[in-house]
Design a protein around this motif. Structure first.
Motif, PDB file in Angstrom:
ATOM      1  N   ASP A 181       2.282   5.130  -0.185  1.00 49.01           N
ATOM      2  CA  ASP A 181       1.819   6.354   0.466  1.00 49.01           C
ATOM      3  C   ASP A 181       0.785   7.060  -0.406  1.00 49.01           C
ATOM      4  N   GLY A 182      -0.305   7.475   0.216  1.00 49.86           N
ATOM      5  CA  GLY A 182      -1.366   8.191  -0.485  1.00 49.86           C
ATOM      6  C   GLY A 182      -2.367   7.289  -1.186  1.00 49.86           C
ATOM      7  N   GLU A 183      -2.247   5.980  -0.996  1.00 51.73           N
ATOM      8  CA  GLU A 183      -3.153   5.045  -1.659  1.00 51.73           C
ATOM      9  C   GLU A 183      -3.870   4.159  -0.654  1.00 51.73           C
ATOM     10  N   MET A 184      -4.829   3.404  -1.175  1.00 55.37           N
ATOM     11  CA  MET A 184      -5.586   2.459  -0.353  1.00 55.37           C
ATOM     12  C   MET A 184      -5.769   1.176  -1.133  1.00 55.37           C
ATOM     13  N   ARG A 185      -5.901   0.076  -0.406  1.00 51.99           N
ATOM     14  CA  ARG A 185      -6.130  -1.230  -1.009  1.00 51.99           C
ATOM     15  C   ARG A 185      -7.093  -2.000  -0.108  1.00 51.99           C
ATOM     16  N   VAL A 205      -5.403   1.976   4.381  1.00 51.83           N
ATOM     17  CA  VAL A 205      -5.018   3.273   3.843  1.00 51.83           C
ATOM     18  C   VAL A 205      -3.636   3.638   4.370  1.00 51.83           C
ATOM     19  N   ASN A 206      -2.771   4.118   3.473  1.00 48.77           N
ATOM     20  CA  ASN A 206      -1.463   4.638   3.872  1.00 48.77           C
ATOM     21  C   ASN A 206      -1.516   6.142   3.674  1.00 48.77           C
ATOM     22  N   HIS A 207      -1.519   6.864   4.766  1.00 48.88           N
ATOM     23  CA  HIS A 207      -1.588   8.331   4.733  1.00 48.88           C
ATOM     24  C   HIS A 207      -0.348   8.886   5.417  1.00 48.88           C
ATOM     25  N   VAL A 261       0.863  -1.192   0.000  1.00 44.68           N
ATOM     26  CA  VAL A 261       0.000   0.000   0.000  1.00 44.68           C
ATOM     27  C   VAL A 261       0.900   1.243   0.000  1.00 44.68           C
ATOM     28  N   CYS A 300     -14.570   1.402  -1.001  1.00 49.82           N
ATOM     29  CA  CYS A 300     -13.523   1.530  -2.025  1.00 49.82           C
ATOM     30  C   CYS A 300     -13.900   0.664  -3.219  1.00 49.82           C
TER      31      CYS A 300
END
Length: 53
Positions: A15-19, A31-33, A13, A52
């Protein structure tokens, strides 16, 4: 329920994305924030839709 279940590697995952990942009968959104990881149910609990794609 206590403890943790490993769903994926942090590399899965960016940075700035989600899976979304399956865990038993559950679908979990990760989520990687900013390098911090958050995990929530991938199904909206009040409307029953996906949180999602």
């Amino acid at each position: 329920m206590t403890g943790y279940t490993e769903l994926c590697s942090s590399d899965d995952v960016p940075d700035g994305e989600m899976r979304s990942f399956d865990s038993g009968d559950n679908k979990i959104l990760v989520v990687n924030h900013g390098g911090k990881f958050y995990a929530i149910d991938a199904i909206c609990n009040h409307m029953g839709g996906k949180t999602c794609g």
